[in-house]
Design a protein around this motif. Sequence first.
Motif, PDB file in Angstrom:
ATOM      1  N   MET A 151      17.411   5.145 129.032  1.00 24.05           N
ATOM      2  CA  MET A 151      18.677   5.635 129.577  1.00 24.05           C
ATOM      3  C   MET A 151      18.933   7.035 129.036  1.00 24.05           C
ATOM      4  SD  MET A 151      22.469   3.915 129.350  1.00 24.05           S
ATOM      5  CE  MET A 151      22.530   4.020 127.563  1.00 24.05           C
ATOM      6  N   ASP A 152      19.074   7.997 129.930  1.00 25.62           N
ATOM      7  CA  ASP A 152      19.296   9.381 129.531  1.00 25.62           C
ATOM      8  C   ASP A 152      20.778   9.716 129.639  1.00 25.62           C
ATOM      9  OD1 ASP A 152      16.611   9.840 129.093  1.00 25.62           O
ATOM     10  OD2 ASP A 152      16.243  10.368 131.188  1.00 25.62           O
ATOM     11  N   LEU A 153      21.387  10.048 128.495  1.00 23.09           N
ATOM     12  CA  LEU A 153      22.769  10.484 128.442  1.00 23.09           C
ATOM     13  C   LEU A 153      22.821  11.876 127.847  1.00 23.09           C
ATOM     14  CD1 LEU A 153      24.666   7.333 127.113  1.00 23.09           C
ATOM     15  CD2 LEU A 153      24.601   8.178 129.458  1.00 23.09           C
ATOM     16  N   VAL A 154      23.746  12.683 128.328  1.00 28.16           N
ATOM     17  CA  VAL A 154      23.933  14.023 127.794  1.00 28.16           C
ATOM     18  C   VAL A 154      25.308  14.072 127.155  1.00 28.16           C
ATOM     19  CG1 VAL A 154      24.085  16.479 128.322  1.00 28.16           C
ATOM     20  CG2 VAL A 154      22.444  15.040 129.543  1.00 28.16           C
ATOM     21  N   LEU A 155      25.340  14.411 125.873  1.00 27.57           N
ATOM     22  CA  LEU A 155      26.610  14.495 125.157  1.00 27.57           C
ATOM     23  C   LEU A 155      27.183  15.898 125.290  1.00 27.57           C
ATOM     24  CD1 LEU A 155      25.779  12.577 121.841  1.00 27.57           C
ATOM     25  CD2 LEU A 155      26.613  11.691 124.033  1.00 27.57           C
ATOM     26  N   GLU A 156      28.486  15.959 125.524  1.00 30.77           N
ATOM     27  CA  GLU A 156      29.143  17.254 125.601  1.00 30.77           C
ATOM     28  C   GLU A 156      29.127  17.898 124.217  1.00 30.77           C
ATOM     29  OE1 GLU A 156      33.029  16.542 126.982  1.00 30.77           O
ATOM     30  OE2 GLU A 156      32.408  15.787 128.956  1.00 30.77           O
ATOM     31  N   PRO A 157      29.115  19.233 124.161  1.00 30.67           N
ATOM     32  CA  PRO A 157      29.136  19.896 122.847  1.00 30.67           C
ATOM     33  C   PRO A 157      30.373  19.487 122.067  1.00 30.67           C
ATOM     34  CG  PRO A 157      28.634  21.454 124.609  1.00 30.67           C
ATOM     35  CD  PRO A 157      29.064  20.183 125.271  1.00 30.67           C
ATOM     36  N   GLY A 158      30.225  19.315 120.791  1.00 32.08           N
ATOM     37  CA  GLY A 158      31.358  18.941 119.963  1.00 32.08           C
ATOM     38  C   GLY A 158      30.979  18.916 118.494  1.00 32.08           C
ATOM     39  N   GLY A 159      31.959  18.801 117.621  1.00 36.87           N
ATOM     40  CA  GLY A 159      31.699  18.770 116.196  1.00 36.87           C
ATOM     41  C   GLY A 159      31.175  17.416 115.755  1.00 36.87           C
ATOM     42  N   ASN A 160      30.732  17.342 114.482  1.00 39.18           N
ATOM     43  CA  ASN A 160      30.163  16.109 113.955  1.00 39.18           C
ATOM     44  C   ASN A 160      31.156  14.965 113.970  1.00 39.18           C
ATOM     45  OD1 ASN A 160      27.750  17.378 113.482  1.00 39.18           O
ATOM     46  ND2 ASN A 160      28.281  17.996 111.386  1.00 39.18           N
ATOM     47  N   GLY A 161      32.433  15.289 113.806  1.00 36.46           N
ATOM     48  CA  GLY A 161      33.420  14.229 113.753  1.00 36.46           C
ATOM     49  C   GLY A 161      33.719  13.616 115.105  1.00 36.46           C
ATOM     50  N   GLU A 162      33.195  14.175 116.179  1.00 34.54           N
ATOM     51  CA  GLU A 162      33.513  13.697 117.523  1.00 34.54           C
ATOM     52  C   GLU A 162      32.370  12.892 118.135  1.00 34.54           C
ATOM     53  OE1 GLU A 162      34.468  17.046 119.886  1.00 34.54           O
ATOM     54  OE2 GLU A 162      36.234  17.600 118.728  1.00 34.54           O
ATOM     55  N   LYS A 163      31.363  12.520 117.378  1.00 32.87           N
ATOM     56  CA  LYS A 163      30.201  11.853 117.954  1.00 32.87           C
ATOM     57  C   LYS A 163      30.577  10.546 118.654  1.00 32.87           C
ATOM     58  CE  LYS A 163      27.195  14.902 116.604  1.00 32.87           C
ATOM     59  NZ  LYS A 163      26.531  15.786 117.586  1.00 32.87           N
ATOM     60  N   THR A 164      31.431   9.763 118.042  1.00 32.66           N
ATOM     61  CA  THR A 164      31.823   8.501 118.667  1.00 32.66           C
ATOM     62  C   THR A 164      32.519   8.733 119.995  1.00 32.66           C
ATOM     63  OG1 THR A 164      32.061   7.413 116.520  1.00 32.66           O
ATOM     64  CG2 THR A 164      33.217   6.424 118.384  1.00 32.66           C
ATOM     65  N   VAL A 165      33.410   9.720 120.028  1.00 31.88           N
ATOM     66  CA  VAL A 165      34.123  10.040 121.267  1.00 31.88           C
ATOM     67  C   VAL A 165      33.160  10.547 122.329  1.00 31.88           C
ATOM     68  CG1 VAL A 165      35.901  11.507 122.295  1.00 31.88           C
ATOM     69  CG2 VAL A 165      36.256  10.518 120.019  1.00 31.88           C
ATOM     70  N   LEU A 166      32.186  11.367 121.917  1.00 27.89           N
ATOM     71  CA  LEU A 166      31.241  11.906 122.884  1.00 27.89           C
ATOM     72  C   LEU A 166      30.364  10.814 123.492  1.00 27.89           C
ATOM     73  CD1 LEU A 166      30.107  15.199 121.073  1.00 27.89           C
ATOM     74  CD2 LEU A 166      31.796  14.928 122.896  1.00 27.89           C
ATOM     75  N   VAL A 167      29.926   9.874 122.662  1.00 23.26           N
ATOM     76  CA  VAL A 167      29.125   8.757 123.168  1.00 23.26           C
ATOM     77  C   VAL A 167      29.961   7.913 124.128  1.00 23.26           C
ATOM     78  CG1 VAL A 167      27.872   6.659 122.571  1.00 23.26           C
ATOM     79  CG2 VAL A 167      27.611   8.709 121.153  1.00 23.26           C
ATOM     80  N   TYR A 168      31.208   7.645 123.747  1.00 25.83           N
ATOM     81  CA  TYR A 168      32.116   6.870 124.600  1.00 25.83           C
ATOM     82  C   TYR A 168      32.303   7.555 125.950  1.00 25.83           C
ATOM     83  CZ  TYR A 168      36.672   5.617 126.517  1.00 25.83           C
ATOM     84  OH  TYR A 168      37.686   5.270 127.367  1.00 25.83           O
ATOM     85  N   ARG A 169      32.563   8.860 125.960  1.00 26.66           N
ATOM     86  CA  ARG A 169      32.806   9.579 127.217  1.00 26.66           C
ATOM     87  C   ARG A 169      31.556   9.584 128.109  1.00 26.66           C
ATOM     88  NH1 ARG A 169      35.926  14.953 124.867  1.00 26.66           N
ATOM     89  NH2 ARG A 169      37.979  13.984 124.511  1.00 26.66           N
ATOM     90  N   ALA A 170      30.382   9.777 127.483  1.00 30.11           N
ATOM     91  CA  ALA A 170      29.150   9.822 128.269  1.00 30.11           C
ATOM     92  C   ALA A 170      28.868   8.484 128.926  1.00 30.11           C
ATOM     93  CB  ALA A 170      27.978  10.245 127.378  1.00 30.11           C
ATOM     94  N   LEU A 171      29.060   7.382 128.175  1.00 27.11           N
ATOM     95  CA  LEU A 171      28.830   6.053 128.730  1.00 27.11           C
ATOM     96  C   LEU A 171      29.855   5.726 129.810  1.00 27.11           C
ATOM     97  CD1 LEU A 171      27.972   4.068 125.476  1.00 27.11           C
ATOM     98  CD2 LEU A 171      26.430   4.469 127.418  1.00 27.11           C
ATOM     99  N   ARG A 172      31.115   6.028 129.554  1.00 23.57           N
ATOM    100  CA  ARG A 172      32.170   5.721 130.527  1.00 23.57           C
ATOM    101  C   ARG A 172      31.938   6.483 131.830  1.00 23.57           C
ATOM    102  NH1 ARG A 172      37.078   7.748 132.196  1.00 23.57           N
ATOM    103  NH2 ARG A 172      38.734   6.216 132.622  1.00 23.57           N
ATOM    104  N   ALA A 173      31.556   7.764 131.721  1.00 21.17           N
ATOM    105  CA  ALA A 173      31.301   8.567 132.915  1.00 21.17           C
ATOM    106  C   ALA A 173      30.125   7.999 133.714  1.00 21.17           C
ATOM    107  CB  ALA A 173      31.023  10.018 132.529  1.00 21.17           C
ATOM    108  N   ALA A 174      29.085   7.542 133.022  1.00 24.72           N
ATOM    109  CA  ALA A 174      27.922   6.985 133.708  1.00 24.72           C
ATOM    110  C   ALA A 174      28.280   5.696 134.439  1.00 24.72           C
ATOM    111  CB  ALA A 174      26.793   6.731 132.708  1.00 24.72           C
ATOM    112  N   ILE A 175      29.190   4.900 133.845  1.00 27.12           N
ATOM    113  CA  ILE A 175      29.616   3.655 134.496  1.00 27.12           C
ATOM    114  C   ILE A 175      30.503   3.951 135.696  1.00 27.12           C
ATOM    115  CG2 ILE A 175      30.974   1.549 134.181  1.00 27.12           C
ATOM    116  CD1 ILE A 175      30.084   1.593 131.218  1.00 27.12           C
ATOM    117  N   VAL A 176      31.455   4.846 135.531  1.00 24.41           N
ATOM    118  CA  VAL A 176      32.385   5.178 136.612  1.00 24.41           C
ATOM    119  C   VAL A 176      31.654   5.807 137.791  1.00 24.41           C
ATOM    120  CG1 VAL A 176      34.315   6.670 137.243  1.00 24.41           C
ATOM    121  CG2 VAL A 176      34.383   5.379 135.101  1.00 24.41           C
ATOM    122  N   ASP A 177      30.654   6.667 137.501  1.00 33.25           N
ATOM    123  CA  ASP A 177      29.918   7.346 138.574  1.00 33.25           C
ATOM    124  C   ASP A 177      28.894   6.449 139.247  1.00 33.25           C
ATOM    125  OD1 ASP A 177      31.345   9.581 137.989  1.00 33.25           O
ATOM    126  OD2 ASP A 177      29.761  10.564 136.834  1.00 33.25           O
TER     127      ASP A 177
END
Length: 468
Positions: A1-27
């Motif tokens: 499964m190929d996901l692309v994380l949006e640029p962000g700081g180290n503290g945002e990794k959980t949010v970035l993973v969440y957004r990438a997965l949610r977007a893939a499901i919604v799309d």
Amino acid sequence: MDLVLEPGGNGEKTVLVYRALRAAIVDGRLPAGHRLPPTRALAADLGVSRGSVATAYERLGAEGYLVSRVGSGTFVAPTPAAPGPRRAPADPLRPREPWKPRPTSGDQRPPRYDFRTGIPDATLFPFDTWRRLVTAEMRLGANNPAMYASPAGHPALRAAIARYLGVSRSLRAGPDDVVITNGTQHALDLIARVLLRPGDAVAVEDPGYPPARMLFESLGCRVACVPVDEQGLVVTALPAGCRLVYATPSHQFPLGRAMSLARRRELLDWARRRAAAIVEDDYDSEFRYRARPLEPLHSLDTAGRVIYAGTFSKSMLPSMRTGFVLAPPGLRDALAAARQLGDGYGSPPIQAALARFIDDGQLARHVRRAGREYGRRHARIAAALAAMPGLAVLPSAAGLHVTALLDAGTQAAPVVAACAAAGVAVEDLAEYSYATSQAGFVFGFGATDPSLIDEGLAIFADLLARHA
């Protein structure tokens, strides 16, 4: 499964993973029921901590996007939570006219009484024989599968077609004369691209084959629709300065008449004097029910003005996507180059299998067997239509359709619509006309269930009587 994380700081990794997965499901890129990778594997792929992935999974599960099954893993929920309102994407790109897809037989459910044109009977095709030939060529690798093939086509197929045309159509051709295409429409596209410029005048028959006219128009040509009479294309109606004429002389589509010998010679003389090209589409010529056909234009041509195009879509199957062009010497390299720039080349295993199918006599055997069955259907339909008041069946000795003209003052469209509502698919002759005003019907019989022909024609006759 190929996901692309949006640029962000180290503290945002959980949010970035969440957004990438949610977007893939919604799309819809991750469909319902899709199994997600284990948290450790996804974390390694994304270069984040396992805890970031696990937290994102938990949050998506709480929101209804994911479900966990003990011992099985984590899956996209069968009915993911509805996404929030999204702004409609911008769509700034628009095609130029006239790009609009035409419906095909594969786009719709077959009607019970199927009298559509252009569809052969697949049940008559020797699939077992064909499957063995294709399997053998796939096993042999069709020469070198790691190399690109010739855009002009497999050498064995070009030679087989040349021999077959010499026997079946009395055409003098060698392997070098043959360029393999994906069917007649592809052949027309190649020919037009190497011969015509935007603004050039092209002539087509009226009534005639609409995709040919639409193709020339799409390339910016000025298309003249020339009437057809009992002898064929009216040569005296061809426009001055015409660069190319597209014709179906052996079995005019859709009227079914053959162009007379006198008219053929007149057309060839016109092309010689005007330095114009003639594309001879010899579709359906394999299936003949009475007299031998007149010589093709290609055989009568002594000036090198005729380009002969054929296809195996009717004699075999449309899904084969294989046709050919007999090209004059001056066009061979250009046609091959045009194909190379377009789709490269065809399928070597299919082409090699078709060469064996022809050379082993399988094609001739299939054409004879299918032709006998089609001849019976042709006779049944022509006789039934001839007995219906208000119809005049046009004589035809070949092909997979019958055309009947209506008496003056009667319209075909209401009958066609009523037939469609009753499960009877029959075509309106007006669909093939541009400027002519002949009213009538076109009955194909390749796709027709023979046991339903009489029943379907009886329904048509009843609806014709009501609307006439």
